[in-house]
Structures are given as structure tokens and as C-alpha cells.
Design a protein around this motif. Structure first.
Motif, PDB file in Angstrom:
ATOM      1  N   ILE A  31      -6.553   5.134  -0.978  1.00 31.42           N
ATOM      2  CA  ILE A  31      -6.212   6.332  -1.744  1.00 31.42           C
ATOM      3  C   ILE A  31      -6.964   6.294  -3.057  1.00 31.42           C
ATOM      4  O   ILE A  31      -7.156   5.226  -3.648  1.00 31.42           O
ATOM      5  N   GLY A  32      -7.392   7.430  -3.502  1.00 35.31           N
ATOM      6  CA  GLY A  32      -8.047   7.505  -4.801  1.00 35.31           C
ATOM      7  C   GLY A  32      -9.520   7.819  -4.714  1.00 35.31           C
ATOM      8  O   GLY A  32     -10.131   7.921  -3.720  1.00 35.31           O
ATOM      9  N   HIS A  69       0.835  -1.200   0.000  1.00 34.34           N
ATOM     10  CA  HIS A  69       0.000   0.000   0.000  1.00 34.34           C
ATOM     11  C   HIS A  69       0.874   1.257   0.000  1.00 34.34           C
ATOM     12  O   HIS A  69       0.582   2.226  -0.704  1.00 34.34           O
ATOM     13  N   THR A  70       1.942   1.236   0.757  1.00 33.15           N
ATOM     14  CA  THR A  70       2.863   2.374   0.801  1.00 33.15           C
ATOM     15  C   THR A  70       3.447   2.645  -0.584  1.00 33.15           C
ATOM     16  O   THR A  70       3.565   3.798  -1.002  1.00 33.15           O
ATOM     17  N   PHE A  77       1.097   7.150  -6.584  1.00 36.10           N
ATOM     18  CA  PHE A  77      -0.167   7.809  -6.898  1.00 36.10           C
ATOM     19  C   PHE A  77       0.079   9.268  -7.283  1.00 36.10           C
ATOM     20  O   PHE A  77       0.835   9.979  -6.630  1.00 36.10           O
ATOM     21  N   GLN A  80      -6.792   1.428   4.991  1.00 34.94           N
ATOM     22  CA  GLN A  80      -6.232   2.638   4.426  1.00 34.94           C
ATOM     23  C   GLN A  80      -6.517   2.634   2.934  1.00 34.94           C
ATOM     24  O   GLN A  80      -6.525   1.580   2.302  1.00 34.94           O
ATOM     25  N   SER A  88      -6.892   0.281  -1.899  1.00 35.89           N
ATOM     26  CA  SER A  88      -7.124   0.217  -0.457  1.00 35.89           C
ATOM     27  C   SER A  88      -6.430  -1.010   0.107  1.00 35.89           C
ATOM     28  O   SER A  88      -6.155  -1.969  -0.608  1.00 35.89           O
ATOM     29  N   PRO A 139      -8.204   3.651  -7.776  1.00 38.73           N
ATOM     30  CA  PRO A 139      -8.030   3.740  -6.317  1.00 38.73           C
ATOM     31  C   PRO A 139      -7.369   2.474  -5.782  1.00 38.73           C
ATOM     32  O   PRO A 139      -7.342   1.438  -6.443  1.00 38.73           O
ATOM     33  N   VAL A 191       0.771   4.280  -2.733  1.00 38.16           N
ATOM     34  CA  VAL A 191       0.598   5.684  -2.354  1.00 38.16           C
ATOM     35  C   VAL A 191       1.727   6.523  -2.953  1.00 38.16           C
ATOM     36  O   VAL A 191       1.499   7.615  -3.469  1.00 38.16           O
TER      37      VAL A 191
END
Length: 109
Positions: A108-109, A63-64, A70, A106, A79, A77, A67
Motif C-alpha cells: 500500500i502506498g 500488514h492488515t 493508512f 501485498q 509492503s 508505503p 492498511v
């Protein structure tokens, strides 16, 4: 700002800090000590420790990376859902610690 007021505010911040571990994925342990200048000593107060299983760490790392990649132009997106355990240990004698299990999401998007 007096020493007592500063110490009080810092102690309050340390108690609130544990919620930051849900977002600070790279921090695994935090220890807080008080330096006593009257009787020269360093007194341990509290320790927070984050425990995660290997699959949760992998999900967190992935996930990091998503991100980091991104951009404002990204259209997909992402998650992540993983479990973590937050152990709060008092470093004072005769005080018990506690363990909390959390499900973190968590995105993003």
C-alpha cells in the motif's frame, strides 16, 4: 434464470474463488456443498484450505494493521511478503486433491 444455469454459475464461481484467498487474509477454509432436492441429501463438492506458518500469519496481521491505519495523507508505503499453501481437496470419493505453494506480496502506498 433456471436452477441448472444458477447451479452451473455457482460451481464456476467456486472454482474461481481460490484466487480470492490471496486477498482474503482472514479466511482459512471454505467448503462447498450441493443440496439435492430430488434425493434429499447434502453432497460435499470441494474444500479449499489455506495453510500459513506462524511468521507468515504475523506478517499478514501486521500488514492488515498498516492498511487499516493508512490514510490519503500517509506518506510511507508498506509492503508485506509471505508464503502460503493453498490445498484444494475434492470431497467426492476417489478424487485427489492438490497443494499449491504461493509467495504473496501485498503493498500500500
Amino acid at each position: 434464470l433456471t436452477v441448472h444455469k444458477f447451479s452451473s454459475q455457482l460451481s464456476q464461481w467456486v472454482l474461481e474463488l481460490k484466487e480470492a484467498f490471496f486477498f482474503l487474509n482472514h479466511v482459512r477454509e471454505f467448503k462447498f456443498f450441493i443440496i439435492d432436492n430430488v434425493i434429499p441429501s447434502v453432497n460435499p463438492e470441494i474444500c479449499y484450505q489455506v495453510n500459513m506458518k506462524e511468521d507468515a500469519l504475523k506478517t499478514c496481521r501486521e500488514h492488515t494493521e498498516k492498511v487499516a491505519d493508512f490514510t490519503a495523507d500517509s506518506t510511507s508505503p508498506h509492503s508485506a511478503i509471505y508464503c502460503m499453501e493453498l490445498v484444494t481437496m475434492s470431497l467426492k470419493p476417489r478424487e485427489k486433491g492438490k497443494s499449491e505453494k504461493w509467495l504473496i506480496q501485498q503493498g500500500i502506498g
